[in-house]
Design a protein around this motif. Structure first.
Motif, PDB file in Angstrom:
ATOM      1  N   THR A 122       0.677  -1.190  -0.011  1.00  0.00           N
ATOM      2  CA  THR A 122      -0.152   0.202   0.050  1.00  0.00           C
ATOM      3  C   THR A 122       0.989   1.157  -0.105  1.00  0.00           C
ATOM      4  O   THR A 122       2.053   1.108   0.402  1.00  0.00           O
ATOM      5  CB  THR A 122      -0.793   0.000   1.235  1.00  0.00           C
ATOM      6  OG1 THR A 122      -0.010   0.235   2.338  1.00  0.00           O
ATOM      7  CG2 THR A 122      -1.916  -1.222   1.353  1.00  0.00           C
ATOM      8  N   GLN A 180      -3.339   0.935  11.735  1.00  0.00           N
ATOM      9  CA  GLN A 180      -3.891   1.227  10.667  1.00  0.00           C
ATOM     10  C   GLN A 180      -3.260   0.855   9.277  1.00  0.00           C
ATOM     11  O   GLN A 180      -3.742   0.085   8.139  1.00  0.00           O
ATOM     12  CB  GLN A 180      -4.743   2.294  10.745  1.00  0.00           C
ATOM     13  CG  GLN A 180      -5.683   2.553   9.442  1.00  0.00           C
ATOM     14  CD  GLN A 180      -6.867   1.718   9.737  1.00  0.00           C
ATOM     15  OE1 GLN A 180      -7.376   1.483  10.844  1.00  0.00           O
ATOM     16  NE2 GLN A 180      -7.475   0.697   8.783  1.00  0.00           N
ATOM     17  N   ASP A 184      -4.276  -2.423   6.797  1.00  0.00           N
ATOM     18  CA  ASP A 184      -4.620  -2.073   5.528  1.00  0.00           C
ATOM     19  C   ASP A 184      -3.785  -3.059   4.782  1.00  0.00           C
ATOM     20  O   ASP A 184      -3.993  -3.307   3.302  1.00  0.00           O
ATOM     21  CB  ASP A 184      -4.374  -0.575   5.216  1.00  0.00           C
ATOM     22  CG  ASP A 184      -5.330   0.342   5.723  1.00  0.00           C
ATOM     23  OD1 ASP A 184      -6.736  -0.308   6.189  1.00  0.00           O
ATOM     24  OD2 ASP A 184      -5.369   1.410   5.749  1.00  0.00           O
ATOM     25  N   GLN A 188      -4.611  -5.751   1.991  1.00  0.00           N
ATOM     26  CA  GLN A 188      -4.379  -5.561   0.804  1.00  0.00           C
ATOM     27  C   GLN A 188      -3.678  -7.031   0.179  1.00  0.00           C
ATOM     28  O   GLN A 188      -3.749  -7.381  -0.954  1.00  0.00           O
ATOM     29  CB  GLN A 188      -2.995  -4.570   0.487  1.00  0.00           C
ATOM     30  CG  GLN A 188      -2.359  -4.462  -0.837  1.00  0.00           C
ATOM     31  CD  GLN A 188      -2.989  -3.492  -1.995  1.00  0.00           C
ATOM     32  OE1 GLN A 188      -4.244  -3.331  -1.833  1.00  0.00           O
ATOM     33  NE2 GLN A 188      -2.149  -3.053  -2.579  1.00  0.00           N
TER      34      GLN A 188
END
Length: 282
Positions: A122, A180, A184, A188
């Motif tokens: 990410t 976070q 995330d 992904q």
């Protein structure tokens, strides 16, 4: 006629740079360049595709036609002097050769032991990874993160390469950024579980990580990088050993569904467990 030579990642970079110079510095097509320089019509094509080693005279003639002076020639020659070597070492941060190598590959195999592979990172994870290496200036970090995100476009092409990313569980435990950011990143990876295989933490780490790019009409390339170097290898023995590494990983890695479940464990891990005392990798 220029003699055809087995191309390398860097020779294709060399050829692409010559093509770019021709297109931006002149209004000539390849066959028109050949006519002006008195070359065989196929010579420009083979050089611009990295399939022929241009001589110094070839480079002088080509670069002069593009309006370049002797200082430019000397710098160009120095930059690409090892373009056809089986082992090519570059400074870290040179993304052009890497991007060209992976964007033209038909298959990509990757093994990462300490970080998530760049092609499935990410943007926040990539940013925090840059900061963890000591970068502090936004003007340094932003271009690198954007370049990494741009490279991920190859996974969306209609003729995208076949990819398989082996990720050791140690890489999942390395924390870059806050809860976070990591959550995330795990999500992904779950989204890409069809091309991700997790290697369990109890499997011995026998490699710092390696990439293998395979091509339809060119030799495969093994690639490894550290904080100090980027290494591109096309030695046949080294390629054979690299394939053995991936054969072994195929035997010991979790399958697609097992990998998805393992990633789900990390997504659902209670926040207090993420901060629990225990060994951490620097």
């Amino acid at each position: 006629m220029a003699q055809s030579t087995p191309s390398t990642a860097y020779s294709r970079d060399l050829g692409d740079e010559l093509r770019r110079l021709r297109e931006t510095c002149t209004d000539l097509k390849g066959h028109e360049v050949a006519a002006r320089l008195g070359w065989d019509p196929s010579k420009v094509s083979t050089i611009e595709h990295g399939k022929a080693r241009p001589s110094e005279i070839d480079l002088v003639q080509f670069l002069t036609m593009c309006g370049k002076d002797i200082d430019y020639f000397e710098d160009f020659k120095r930059r690409y002097r090892n373009a056809f070597d089986e082992y090519i070492v570059q400074l870290p941060g040179n993304l052009r050769t890497v991007a060209m190598a992976e964007s033209t590959a038909t298959k990509i195999f990757s093994y990462n032991t300490l970080t998530v592979p760049g092609l499935v990172q990410t943007s926040r994870y990539a940013e925090c990874l840059c900061r963890a290496t000591g970068m502090t200036l936004e003007e340094q970090i932003s271009p690198l993160v954007q370049a990494r995100m741009d490279r991920q476009a190859i996974l969306k092409k209609h003729d995208r390469p076949t990819c398989l990313f082996y990720i050791h569980e140690l890489a999942l435990r390395q924390r870059f950024g806050d809860d976070q950011v990591m959550a995330d990143q795990y999500l992904q990876l779950m989204f890409n579980a069809h091309i991700v295989r997790i290697v369990s933490a109890d499997v011995l780490v026998n490699s710092a990580g390696i990439l293998l790019w395979e091509y339809e009409k060119a030799m495969p390339i093994a690639y490894a990088e550290t904080d100090l170097t980027q290494v591109f290898v096309q030695d046949r023995g080294a390629i054979a050993r690299t394939r053995l590494i991936f054969d072994r990983l195929a035997e010991v890695a979790l399958d697609e569904e097992q990998s998805r479940r393992k990633l789900a464990e990390y997504v659902n891990l209670p926040r207090e467990d993420l901060h629990a005392p225990g060994p951490r990798l620097a």
